[in-house]
Design an enzyme around this catalytic site. Sequence first.
Site, PDB file in Angstrom:
ATOM      1  N   HIS A  82      29.810 -34.286 -57.770  1.00  0.00           N
ATOM      2  CA  HIS A  82      30.411 -35.592 -58.030  1.00  0.00           C
ATOM      3  C   HIS A  82      29.840 -36.653 -57.096  1.00  0.00           C
ATOM      4  O   HIS A  82      29.715 -36.418 -55.899  1.00  0.00           O
ATOM      5  CB  HIS A  82      31.928 -35.513 -57.846  1.00  0.00           C
ATOM      6  CG  HIS A  82      32.671 -36.618 -58.529  1.00  0.00           C
ATOM      7  ND1 HIS A  82      32.636 -37.924 -58.086  1.00  0.00           N
ATOM      8  CD2 HIS A  82      33.455 -36.611 -59.634  1.00  0.00           C
ATOM      9  CE1 HIS A  82      33.373 -38.672 -58.886  1.00  0.00           C
ATOM     10  NE2 HIS A  82      33.885 -37.914 -59.830  1.00  0.00           N
ATOM     11  N   GLY A 163      35.565 -55.003 -42.794  1.00  0.00           N
ATOM     12  CA  GLY A 163      34.725 -54.212 -41.908  1.00  0.00           C
ATOM     13  C   GLY A 163      33.333 -54.786 -41.780  1.00  0.00           C
ATOM     14  O   GLY A 163      32.949 -55.749 -42.460  1.00  0.00           O
ATOM     15  N   ASP A 164      32.554 -54.190 -40.891  1.00  0.00           N
ATOM     16  CA  ASP A 164      31.196 -54.646 -40.630  1.00  0.00           C
ATOM     17  C   ASP A 164      30.237 -54.238 -41.747  1.00  0.00           C
ATOM     18  O   ASP A 164      30.547 -53.384 -42.581  1.00  0.00           O
ATOM     19  CB  ASP A 164      30.699 -54.077 -39.298  1.00  0.00           C
ATOM     20  CG  ASP A 164      31.509 -54.597 -38.126  1.00  0.00           C
ATOM     21  OD1 ASP A 164      32.009 -55.728 -38.222  1.00  0.00           O
ATOM     22  OD2 ASP A 164      31.649 -53.848 -37.129  1.00  0.00           O
ATOM     23  N   ALA A 171      31.666 -40.834 -42.186  1.00  0.00           N
ATOM     24  CA  ALA A 171      32.677 -40.998 -43.234  1.00  0.00           C
ATOM     25  C   ALA A 171      32.304 -42.051 -44.273  1.00  0.00           C
ATOM     26  O   ALA A 171      33.019 -42.242 -45.254  1.00  0.00           O
ATOM     27  CB  ALA A 171      34.026 -41.362 -42.614  1.00  0.00           C
ATOM     28  N   GLY A 172      31.180 -42.746 -44.085  1.00  0.00           N
ATOM     29  CA  GLY A 172      30.680 -43.670 -45.091  1.00  0.00           C
ATOM     30  C   GLY A 172      31.519 -44.911 -45.272  1.00  0.00           C
ATOM     31  O   GLY A 172      31.825 -45.627 -44.317  1.00  0.00           O
TER      32      GLY A 172
END
Length: 298
Positions: A82, A163-164, A171-172
């Site tokens: 997946h 986020g940046d 964790a991507g």
Amino acid sequence: MAKLMECIPNISEGRRKDVVEAVVDEVRGVAGVALLDYSSDESHNRSVITFAGEPVAVMEAAFKVAKKAAELIDLTVHTGEHPRMGAVDVIPFVPIRDMDMAECVELSKQLAKRIADEIDLPVFLYEESASAPHRKNLAAVRKGQFEGMAKKVEEEKWHPDFGDNRIHPTAGVVAVGARQPLIAFNINLSTSDVEVANKIAKIIRESGGGLRAVKAMGVLLEDRNVAQVSINMCNFRQTPLYRVFELVKVEAARYGVSVIGSEIIGLTPMDALADTADYYLKIENFDKHRQVLENHLL
């Protein structure tokens, strides 16, 4: 009645039961949340967790799932059929009772900000929460997967919403959003040729000119050596299960292949199954609201 919201996070782990249980335990530990279901697929290397409850409690459980998944899942060593871009890949909110979609969208944005701030995990908003039309489709957001996401988030078009402009090293990234109920419906074929499944998926999915509100792709279930058409039914009222099933059967026959089974991952609305039963049993004058026992009990 109290407000009720459902959440269905997908985590990128389906083989290590201890990791899956550790993540699910985070849900069990939140008061005001009911764990409804969770299931793992080893070939996909993915687990789907379903819980519901009071909105603030559901948000807390979703945050804990994201935090624990980021701690325990390392995508640099992850493999599976997946597509995935994050340890916790997607977190959708679904309005169930006394809530509208706008409320779920607002709560999804609150969760997204907290995940970015406290876990340092960049977040894309998707579906009804999407900040731009090109971000609505999860497949478009996820394209490139974990391996290609580091470069993707540097592009202005794909800067994370929270986020940046860099990924978490192990964790991507994660997609957070609000949507209508979705049915994860997979159909298995009597072949190991995944190209047959890919060709069928291309025909049935909406983006290929197929059925409305249907997303699909072909995968190989390595443990069974079986090709599968993996399907997301985004609106079963626009396209019912039986219509997808019959079209897959017709297209499979072109390649001398038959359908050997199907599966539903997680939970499904009762109406979707009642519609299918009505179609195949050819029940005359069937009224699912009057003749389905559970509808009376509920």
